[in-house]
Design a protein around this motif. Structure first.
Motif: not given
Lengths: 289, 327
Positions: A93, A215, A219, A221, A237, A263-264, A267-268, A271, A275, A282
């Motif tokens: 935010t 993401r 993620n 760390f 994480t 944890i993944a 993101s999946i 995605y 997409q 990216i």
């Protein structure tokens, strides 16, 4: 000319051979990508004894579904997930709001030194994070907020993602300036201009940046590793990191894989749900300008 | 839920403070006779400016200063001159191995990561049946979190029951302790990075390939150019600026290796990256002066290599003269 004709004639067979070669390569690469992922799921559902079977077993027999609940309860992952989501919501935010404002300033206003400041901003993209790591830690230590979530989220208000600012600025610059001018003639205030005219225009880029920032925060760390010391405040994480155990300790592979999968998962899911935004985002990272 | 309130309330205060600062800056700029729109612009970008000054510009120089001290978080630091650096270069048994693996890792992953993914992008840049499925699979590696990727590979490389040792055993190779053996730790890291790097780089290259004007290829075909010639004289020059960005970004990224290595936990000293050394020295042993010195050495390495890439770029990057309109 003769040569060209000859080539044309043989094209169908040549093309088929080419296609077969390409499919073979594509399938080979896909296998290299998918086997580790398959192995992850397979390990997650194995019993402790099956993990160390030699030769390895591809499909867990029988699948141990109870591993999922056992792994989740092996550490207070419920709490860790809450912490992660808290950090994500606050960070995303703050970051999206502040970066939109800063990008708008860069795109629509002229002021002395603007170009130099913008180049400075871009060059921070190449700055390795660890050079500022220790002094930043010292600053938070002086403020007295080590061990709190603050160092992970408060700075998001200062638009700390130079790349997102860059993206958004590009996007603002693509919006016709006449829209602004018309609003100026109507005597619209800056906030009104921003919310009523600009915001609807930039929805797609806001979505892309939010997906990416989500993401990033989920993620992250190194930040949590350095700033969070109380187990109550661990993120997912960080929790997984400590769940691995000591350096010479063999981790509980099946449980660890369950946690890694969880944890993944965000993101999946993101995605597949977004997409288009993901790939747009990216793609922009390697922007050609 | 108590653990959230403190941070949440401070999180609400910060934007208010930034807004007050922005308004103050606006009037200050007006005092310096800036036009209204100029002052507004500066006020709008001020959140970034404050963050940059406080959390980027100041820390860079502060860490340079700290690298010449024996700062340890508690008590006052003492100026120790070059002794941190001298100790690292001459006595420290962990320093040179970390420089070695950091550099070798970057140098090895760079060409594989950049040119390997360019080849993959070329492969999936054709409209054949099922290509969407392949693209989706390839992109998967780009979206998985580093930590999860590291865990998967730690299991695959695992000496006792790992799949990789199993495959090798089919060819009569004995079990390898990948992360405990100085000889094998680097190849293991390179394999992991190549697997993870394909997705992101491939997406970027694919987008760049799609931007190459079709008529260039058509013109070349009329002249009878071969596939390789087209690649060499049209594709490469047309996407060279993207290659440059990718080379620089991959270089900076790989030199900063941290998360994956931290999760893989190599047991051999030869597998510890510079960034990990910064972390252990600075945050577990609290030798923050020494950690700052390592961080700065890595910073200089990154700076020198990045500048070298940029310096060499006029020789191989083809800049377009036509101005592309922003979207």
């Amino acid at each position: 000319m003769e040569k060209a004709v000859a080539l044309n004639k043989s094209k169908p067979t040549r093309k088929i051979v080419m296609d077969i070669i390409i499919y073979a390569i594509l399938i080979a690469i896909s296998a290299v990508i998918l086997i580790p992922l398959f192995w992850m799921i397979s390990t997650a559902l194995k019993s402790n004894a099956d993990i160390f079977k030699w030769p390895p077993e591809w499909i867990p027999n029988p699948p141990h579904w109870e591993n999922i609940a056992n792994a989740w309860n092996a550490m207070p992952f419920n709490k860790f997930l809450q912490n992660s989501l808290f950090i994500v919501v606050l960070g995303v935010t703050a970051e999206v709001i502040s970066e939109t404002i800063v990008a708008y300033g860069f795109a629509r206003y002229d002021f002395p030194g603007k170009n130099i400041i913008f180049i400075l901003l871009l060059s921070t993209m190449m700055l390795p994070a660890h050079v500022t790591l220790i002094p930043t830690y010292i600053i938070w230590n002086k403020i007295g907020l080590i061990g709190e979530f603050d160092p992970l989220v408060l700075r998001a208000w200062t638009a700390w993602g130079p790349f997102y600012i860059f993206l958004m600025r590009q996007f603002f610059m693509g919006i016709p300036k006449e829209l602004d001018d018309a609003a100026d003639i109507d005597g619209a205030s800056l906030p009104r201009k921003f919310f009523q005219i600009m915001l609807p225009q930039i929805k797609p880029i806001l979505a892309a940046i939010s997906v990416f920032a989500f993401r990033g925060y989920f993620n992250e760390f190194q930040g949590p590793l350095i700033y969070l010391s109380d187990k109550e405040k661990y993120t997912m994480t960080l929790g997984m990191y400590f769940f691995m155990g000591g350096v010479n300790e063999a981790p509980k592979w099946n449980y660890l894989m369950v946690i890694a999968l969880i944890i993944a998962l965000p993101s999946i899911v993101l995605y597949f749900a977004a997409q288009k935004y993901f790939i747009e985002g990216i793609t922009f990272t390697g922007l050609k300008d | 839920m108590d653990r959230f309130w403190g941070t949440f309330s401070r999180w609400l205060i910060v934007p208010v403070a930034l807004l007050v600062l922005a308004i103050a800056l606006y009037f200050l700029m007006r005092l310096f006779r800036l036009r209204k729109d100029q002052a507004t612009g500066i006020a709008l970008i001020s959140p970034w400016l404050f963050g940059f000054l406080g959390f980027t510009a100041f820390p860079i120089f502060y860490s340079l200063y700290l690298s010449f001290t024996d700062y340890s978080l508690f008590g006052k630091e003492n100026w120790v001159g070059l002794s941190n650096f001298i100790k690292l270069f001459t006595k420290d048994i962990e320093f040179w191995p970390s420089v070695r693996i950091t550099l070798l890792y970057a140098i090895l992953t760079l060409p594989i990561g950049v040119f390997g993914s360019l080849l993959v992008a070329l492969l999936i840049n054709r409209e054949i049946k099922g290509i969407k499925i392949f693209r989706t699979i390839f992109y998967l590696t780009a979206i998985l979190p580093d930590s999860a990727v590291a865990i998967i590979w730690r299991q695959l490389f695992n000496g006792e029951s790992g799949l990789i040792n199993f495959f090798l055993s089919l060819f009569g190779v004995n079990k390898i302790d990948w992360f405990g053996n100085p000889q094998f730790v680097l190849p293991a890291f390179v394999i992991i990075s190549v697997w993870g790097i394909f997705g992101t780089n491939t997406i970027i290259f694919l987008a760049a390939l799609k931007d190459v004007p079709r008529n260039l290829y058509e013109a070349a075909e009329i002249d009878g150019a071969t596939t390789f010639n087209k690649f060499r004289h049209i594709t490469i020059p047309q996407i060279s600026s993207v290659i440059l960005v990718q080379v620089v970004m991959s270089l900076i990224g790989s030199l900063q290796m941290f998360t994956v290595a931290q999760f893989l936990r190599p047991t051999t000293q030869a597998g510890i990256f510079m960034n990990q050394l910064v972390y252990t020295r600075g945050f577990t042993q609290l030798h923050m002066g020494e950690a700052s010195a390592i961080a700065w050495i890595l910073f200089v390495i990154i700076l020198v290599l990045t500048l070298a890439v940029f310096k060499s770029s006029p020789a191989w990057v083809h800049y377009e003269t036509e101005v592309k309109n922003a979207r």
